[in-house]
Each structure stands twice: as structure tokens, then as C-alpha cells.
Design a protein around this motif. Structure first.
Motif, PDB file in Angstrom:
ATOM      1  N   GLU A 212      10.611  39.521  16.642  1.00  0.00           N
ATOM      2  CA  GLU A 212      10.510  38.324  15.797  1.00  0.00           C
ATOM      3  C   GLU A 212       9.190  37.613  16.057  1.00  0.00           C
ATOM      4  O   GLU A 212       8.543  37.129  15.133  1.00  0.00           O
ATOM      5  CB  GLU A 212      11.684  37.377  16.054  1.00  0.00           C
ATOM      6  N   GLU A 213       8.780  37.558  17.321  1.00  0.00           N
ATOM      7  CA  GLU A 213       7.522  36.902  17.679  1.00  0.00           C
ATOM      8  C   GLU A 213       6.328  37.603  17.022  1.00  0.00           C
ATOM      9  O   GLU A 213       5.417  36.951  16.512  1.00  0.00           O
ATOM     10  CB  GLU A 213       7.351  36.867  19.198  1.00  0.00           C
ATOM     11  N   GLN A 214       6.330  38.909  17.018  1.00  0.00           N
ATOM     12  CA  GLN A 214       5.235  39.643  16.389  1.00  0.00           C
ATOM     13  C   GLN A 214       5.172  39.369  14.889  1.00  0.00           C
ATOM     14  O   GLN A 214       4.086  39.227  14.320  1.00  0.00           O
ATOM     15  CB  GLN A 214       5.381  41.144  16.649  1.00  0.00           C
ATOM     16  N   VAL A 215       6.325  39.280  14.248  1.00  0.00           N
ATOM     17  CA  VAL A 215       6.365  38.969  12.823  1.00  0.00           C
ATOM     18  C   VAL A 215       5.817  37.567  12.580  1.00  0.00           C
ATOM     19  O   VAL A 215       5.014  37.350  11.670  1.00  0.00           O
ATOM     20  CB  VAL A 215       7.796  39.117  12.261  1.00  0.00           C
ATOM     21  N   ARG A 216       6.226  36.597  13.401  1.00  0.00           N
ATOM     22  CA  ARG A 216       5.710  35.222  13.264  1.00  0.00           C
ATOM     23  C   ARG A 216       4.199  35.185  13.446  1.00  0.00           C
ATOM     24  O   ARG A 216       3.490  34.524  12.688  1.00  0.00           O
ATOM     25  CB  ARG A 216       6.390  34.289  14.266  1.00  0.00           C
ATOM     26  N   GLU A 217       3.697  35.906  14.454  1.00  0.00           N
ATOM     27  CA  GLU A 217       2.255  35.933  14.699  1.00  0.00           C
ATOM     28  C   GLU A 217       1.510  36.551  13.519  1.00  0.00           C
ATOM     29  O   GLU A 217       0.453  36.053  13.112  1.00  0.00           O
ATOM     30  CB  GLU A 217       1.948  36.714  15.974  1.00  0.00           C
ATOM     31  N   HIS A 218       2.048  37.612  12.960  1.00  0.00           N
ATOM     32  CA  HIS A 218       1.408  38.249  11.807  1.00  0.00           C
ATOM     33  C   HIS A 218       1.378  37.305  10.613  1.00  0.00           C
ATOM     34  O   HIS A 218       0.363  37.197   9.917  1.00  0.00           O
ATOM     35  CB  HIS A 218       2.125  39.541  11.434  1.00  0.00           C
ATOM     36  N   ARG A 219       2.495  36.623  10.361  1.00  0.00           N
ATOM     37  CA  ARG A 219       2.531  35.684   9.237  1.00  0.00           C
ATOM     38  C   ARG A 219       1.511  34.573   9.429  1.00  0.00           C
ATOM     39  O   ARG A 219       0.809  34.202   8.486  1.00  0.00           O
ATOM     40  CB  ARG A 219       3.927  35.111   9.079  1.00  0.00           C
ATOM     41  N   ALA A 220       1.439  34.027  10.643  1.00  0.00           N
ATOM     42  CA  ALA A 220       0.470  32.961  10.913  1.00  0.00           C
ATOM     43  C   ALA A 220      -0.952  33.473  10.730  1.00  0.00           C
ATOM     44  O   ALA A 220      -1.800  32.790  10.138  1.00  0.00           O
ATOM     45  CB  ALA A 220       0.671  32.424  12.330  1.00  0.00           C
ATOM     46  N   TRP A 221      -1.229  34.664  11.219  1.00  0.00           N
ATOM     47  CA  TRP A 221      -2.558  35.259  11.083  1.00  0.00           C
ATOM     48  C   TRP A 221      -2.904  35.454   9.607  1.00  0.00           C
ATOM     49  O   TRP A 221      -4.002  35.143   9.155  1.00  0.00           O
ATOM     50  CB  TRP A 221      -2.587  36.587  11.832  1.00  0.00           C
ATOM     51  N   SER A 222      -1.951  35.981   8.838  1.00  0.00           N
ATOM     52  CA  SER A 222      -2.173  36.220   7.413  1.00  0.00           C
ATOM     53  C   SER A 222      -2.395  34.922   6.648  1.00  0.00           C
ATOM     54  O   SER A 222      -3.289  34.829   5.809  1.00  0.00           O
ATOM     55  CB  SER A 222      -0.988  36.967   6.802  1.00  0.00           C
ATOM     56  N   GLN A 223      -1.596  33.914   6.941  1.00  0.00           N
ATOM     57  CA  GLN A 223      -1.736  32.635   6.252  1.00  0.00           C
ATOM     58  C   GLN A 223      -3.057  31.963   6.600  1.00  0.00           C
ATOM     59  O   GLN A 223      -3.690  31.349   5.742  1.00  0.00           O
ATOM     60  CB  GLN A 223      -0.556  31.726   6.592  1.00  0.00           C
ATOM     61  N   ALA A 224      -3.500  32.102   7.826  1.00  0.00           N
ATOM     62  CA  ALA A 224      -4.775  31.506   8.241  1.00  0.00           C
ATOM     63  C   ALA A 224      -5.946  32.146   7.504  1.00  0.00           C
ATOM     64  O   ALA A 224      -7.002  31.528   7.349  1.00  0.00           O
ATOM     65  CB  ALA A 224      -4.958  31.644   9.748  1.00  0.00           C
ATOM     66  N   ARG A 225      -5.766  33.355   7.036  1.00  0.00           N
ATOM     67  CA  ARG A 225      -6.840  34.066   6.341  1.00  0.00           C
ATOM     68  C   ARG A 225      -6.669  34.059   4.834  1.00  0.00           C
ATOM     69  O   ARG A 225      -7.370  34.754   4.114  1.00  0.00           O
ATOM     70  CB  ARG A 225      -6.932  35.502   6.870  1.00  0.00           C
ATOM     71  N   GLY A 226      -5.707  33.310   4.356  1.00  0.00           N
ATOM     72  CA  GLY A 226      -5.546  33.141   2.923  1.00  0.00           C
ATOM     73  C   GLY A 226      -4.689  34.168   2.222  1.00  0.00           C
ATOM     74  O   GLY A 226      -4.520  34.109   1.020  1.00  0.00           O
ATOM     75  N   SER A 227      -4.147  35.123   2.955  1.00  0.00           N
ATOM     76  CA  SER A 227      -3.254  36.084   2.299  1.00  0.00           C
ATOM     77  C   SER A 227      -1.837  35.556   2.353  1.00  0.00           C
ATOM     78  O   SER A 227      -1.502  34.729   3.177  1.00  0.00           O
ATOM     79  CB  SER A 227      -3.361  37.463   2.941  1.00  0.00           C
ATOM     80  N   ARG A 228      -1.015  36.037   1.462  1.00  0.00           N
ATOM     81  CA  ARG A 228       0.359  35.590   1.410  1.00  0.00           C
ATOM     82  C   ARG A 228       1.273  36.718   1.856  1.00  0.00           C
ATOM     83  O   ARG A 228       1.522  37.650   1.098  1.00  0.00           O
ATOM     84  CB  ARG A 228       0.699  35.129   0.011  1.00  0.00           C
ATOM     85  N   PRO A 229       1.777  36.659   3.089  1.00  0.00           N
ATOM     86  CA  PRO A 229       2.636  37.746   3.593  1.00  0.00           C
ATOM     87  C   PRO A 229       3.980  37.772   2.892  1.00  0.00           C
ATOM     88  O   PRO A 229       4.433  36.770   2.334  1.00  0.00           O
ATOM     89  CB  PRO A 229       2.806  37.409   5.074  1.00  0.00           C
ATOM     90  N   SER A 230       4.595  38.903   2.932  1.00  0.00           N
ATOM     91  CA  SER A 230       5.931  39.084   2.382  1.00  0.00           C
ATOM     92  C   SER A 230       6.917  38.217   3.140  1.00  0.00           C
ATOM     93  O   SER A 230       6.775  37.992   4.344  1.00  0.00           O
ATOM     94  CB  SER A 230       6.330  40.553   2.498  1.00  0.00           C
ATOM     95  N   THR A 231       7.943  37.743   2.466  1.00  0.00           N
ATOM     96  CA  THR A 231       8.996  36.963   3.122  1.00  0.00           C
ATOM     97  C   THR A 231      10.191  37.823   3.470  1.00  0.00           C
ATOM     98  O   THR A 231      11.217  37.321   3.867  1.00  0.00           O
ATOM     99  CB  THR A 231       9.440  35.806   2.211  1.00  0.00           C
ATOM    100  N   ALA A 232      10.070  39.145   3.326  1.00  0.00           N
ATOM    101  CA  ALA A 232      11.202  40.052   3.563  1.00  0.00           C
ATOM    102  C   ALA A 232      11.608  40.132   5.023  1.00  0.00           C
ATOM    103  O   ALA A 232      12.760  40.285   5.350  1.00  0.00           O
ATOM    104  CB  ALA A 232      10.866  41.454   3.057  1.00  0.00           C
ATOM    105  N   ALA A 233      10.671  40.058   5.962  1.00  0.00           N
ATOM    106  CA  ALA A 233      11.008  40.219   7.376  1.00  0.00           C
ATOM    107  C   ALA A 233      11.305  38.904   8.034  1.00  0.00           C
ATOM    108  O   ALA A 233      11.007  37.864   7.610  1.00  0.00           O
ATOM    109  CB  ALA A 233       9.858  40.894   8.121  1.00  0.00           C
TER     110      ALA A 233
END
Length: 82
Positions: A61-82
């Protein structure tokens, strides 16, 4: 497909590949045991459910949260599936 996606949060592509391979092997075993031969092997929902019992996600779960934060900081919109 939607049920399988819902059942596999935090799965990587490699995890999904492993799941599909195990399900396919299960279908082949079942066809062999029934005497139908491997040419008649059809994947069933039960094959995936059985495989899902032995395949675990690689991501926490932590890795997913980190990826979402990283993606949002760079302007991409990550999937909400995970």
C-alpha cells in the motif's frame, strides 16, 4: 474482467502474468484429468480464482501511495484502481 481487476489491487504486470500462467496451467491440468486433452482446455473463472489463491501482489500500500504522490507531483493522473 472487472471482477478480476477488482481482485488484483497492487498487482504488477509481472504479477498478472504469473496469475494468467497459473490459471492456464490449471485449465490444462483439468483438461488432462478429464481426458479431453490439452487442445480442449478452456480457461474458466474457477481457474483464475484458484490461481489467485497462490499469487500475491508485489506492491505494498505504501508503494502505491508513493507512486500516486510522485505521479501527481509531475502532473500525471494515476489510475484510481489500486
Amino acid at each position: 474482467a472487472e471482477a478480476l481487476a477488482a481482485a488484483t489491487p497492487r498487482f504488477t504486470g509481472a504479477d498478472l502474468l504469473s496469475l494468467c500462467q497459473k490459471a492456464a496451467l490449471g485449465a490444462l491440468r483439468r483438461a488432462d484429468e478429464s481426458g479431453a486433452g490439452s487442445g480442449a482446455a478452456l480457461l474458466s473463472r474457477a481457474d483464475f480464482e484458484t490461481a489467485l489463491a497462490s499469487v500475491r501482489p508485489s506492491l505494498s500500500e505504501e508503494q502505491v501511495r508513493e507512486h500516486r504522490a510522485w505521479s501527481q507531483a509531475r502532473g500525471s493522473r494515476p489510475s484510481t484502481a489500486a
